[in-house]
Design a protein around this motif. Structure first.
Motif, PDB file in Angstrom:
ATOM      1  N   LYS A 153       3.022 -11.764   2.645  1.00 27.81           N
ATOM      2  CA  LYS A 153       2.144 -12.765   2.025  1.00 27.81           C
ATOM      3  C   LYS A 153       3.033 -13.862   1.419  1.00 27.81           C
ATOM      4  CE  LYS A 153      -1.239  -9.130   0.982  1.00 27.81           C
ATOM      5  NZ  LYS A 153      -2.527  -9.208   1.653  1.00 27.81           N
ATOM      6  N   GLN A 184      -0.125 -10.104  -4.280  1.00 26.44           N
ATOM      7  CA  GLN A 184      -0.590 -11.492  -4.168  1.00 26.44           C
ATOM      8  C   GLN A 184       0.310 -12.497  -4.877  1.00 26.44           C
ATOM      9  OE1 GLN A 184      -2.657 -12.718  -2.182  1.00 26.44           O
ATOM     10  NE2 GLN A 184      -3.821 -10.943  -1.540  1.00 26.44           N
ATOM     11  N   THR A 238       4.618  -6.748  -1.149  1.00 24.64           N
ATOM     12  CA  THR A 238       4.466  -6.750   0.307  1.00 24.64           C
ATOM     13  C   THR A 238       5.196  -7.970   0.839  1.00 24.64           C
ATOM     14  OG1 THR A 238       2.772  -6.068   1.891  1.00 24.64           O
ATOM     15  CG2 THR A 238       2.297  -8.084   0.657  1.00 24.64           C
ATOM     16  N   THR A 251       0.835  -1.208   0.000  1.00 26.78           N
ATOM     17  CA  THR A 251       0.000   0.000   0.000  1.00 26.78           C
ATOM     18  C   THR A 251       0.867   1.254   0.000  1.00 26.78           C
ATOM     19  OG1 THR A 251      -1.644  -1.209   1.271  1.00 26.78           O
ATOM     20  CG2 THR A 251      -1.825   1.191   1.283  1.00 26.78           C
TER      21      THR A 251
END
Ligand SMILES: Cc1ncc(COP(=O)(O)O)c(C=O)c1O
Length: 386
Positions: free
Chosen positions: A201, A178, A198, A74
């Motif tokens: 994950k 993802q 990120t 983000t």
């Protein structure tokens, strides 16, 4: 014991090495990286650099210093959009995007940036490359898309999109939240100018880690300025990467953990990780298909989708299904809109959203089997009571 099937929110468990490395950092390293010059500070700096280096290997990035560490994907995307776009610029995106891209884009709209959102429709929710190319305008500056959807499991064809961006001299930003760690991503082959990832994950790192790769030809203006440990005599921000965009003490212990996560992926191999996830997805889709009263969204072929499956149970709200799975079967899934209202508009599942099962390398066939059995019982109970 519970079955954790919410890996699209954050992966759990992590490889043992991740905790071991973080514990070692906590007990033995501890210094502020790149700041003080003593041995523990230097050691900490080496660990941060090693993490950059491993990520550069994973994404085929030529210069590891072109990776800026952030708290998460983000923050990386906010940094990219606010540092690149100017009023009058046009951005092309898709109707599957997560709020971490959708919301900053909506905000940029209020500042005079124009947005075109390409609709991704059932059954496979794939993006139309023709529509993408036809949407390019004179003022188009950026194509900003996710690689994989956290709701429908759709995988976008990065290489083909990168070619379109190159043909029209546009920048291409990819949200790999993802897919990083579970799919091959090659910024050079795919023509990616900015890659947001990120750590918590598919990369198996801890929460509070992530980053943005930036093509060396691109200049991004920072929204944060401060101490970098470099050029301390100056009160102006250094203009070299990554210091120009990386101010303040980083999450060095977290980055140590992330380095262990990436090492684990490089050791196991992405093909093996992906292969196992495809197998589990196959079992899950097959099991779901056999249950009357369950509607599954997205692509059928496991080769063309991620191990993220959204579905609805006839007559039972997603939140009730989630509650029953948690309370009665110890199975942990996510329900609702998954921070992606645009995607649910595309699916027609507003306002309640869906039940989402997201698997990882550490799930087992037995767990998937238990989930299918639980869902069969939930459906049976609904039929009997209605
Ligand atoms: C597609 C996608 N993009 C971005 C994000 C945001 O990731 P983070 O919360 O780590 O910034 C997520 C998180 O679920 C996601 O699924």
């Amino acid at each position: 014991m519970f079955h954790y099937m919410d890996n699209a929110a954050t992966s759990f468990p992590k490889p043992e090495e991740v905790l071991a490395v973080m514990e070692h950092f906590f007990n033995n390293t501890g210094g502020n990286p790149g700041r003080s010059g003593h041995r523990l500070s230097l050691k900490s700096g080496e660990i941060v650099y090693e993490t950059r280096d491993l990520l550069a290997q994973l994404f085929n990035i030529e210069d590891p210093l072109q990776i800026v560490f952030t708290l998460n994907a983000t923050m990386a995307m906010n940094m990219a959009l606010s540092g690149l776009l100017k009023p009058g610029d046009h951005v092309i995106t898709s109707s599957l995007e997560h709020n971490s891209l959708a919301r900053p884009l909506r905000y940029m709209e209020t500042k005079g940036v124009e947005i075109t959102r390409i609709s991704c429709s059932p059954p496979d929710f794939q993006i139309s490359l023709e529509e993408l190319e036809q949407s390019i305008q004179k003022n188009t500056r950026l194509i900003a898309l996710m690689h994989g959807s956290n709701v429908t499991g759709t995988i976008f064809p990065l290489k083909e999109i990168g070619k379109i961006a190159k043909k029209h001299s546009l920048y291409f930003m990819v949200d790999a939240a993802q897919t990083a760690g579970a799919y091959p991503i090659d910024v050079q082959r795919e023509g990616i100018h900015m890659l947001a990832f990120t750590g918590h994950k598919g990369l198996f790192g801890p929460q509070g880690t992530g980053g943005l790769y930036i093509d060396p030809r691109l200049k991004i203006e920072s929204f944060i300025r401060g101490g970098t440990g470099s050029l301390s005599e100056e009160d102006r921000q250094p203009d070299f990467m990554p210091d120009v965009l990386e101010s303040g003490t980083p999450n060095a212990m977290g980055l140590a953990g992330l380095s262990a996560g990436v090492k684990y992926i490089l050791k196991e191999g992405i093909d093996k990780i992906r292969g196992k996830e495809e197998e589990l997805t196959f079992f899950l889709l097959k099991g779901l298909k056999e249950i009357d009263g369950i509607k599954v969204f997205g692509e059928e072929s496991v080769k063309r989708r991620m191990p993220i499956i959204s579905f609805l149970v006839d007559g039972v709200s997603p939140s009730t299904v989630g509650e029953i799975l948690d309370d009665e079967y110890n199975i942990l899934v996510r329900v609702g809109l998954h921070c992606s209202p645009w995607a649910h508009e595309s699916m027609g599942t507003i306002p309640e959203g869906t039940v989402r099962v997201s698997l990882s390398y550490f799930n087992t066939e037995k767990q998937v089997d238990n989930l299918i059995k639980a869902l069969k019982e939930i459906v049976k109970e609904e039929v009997e009571t209605s």
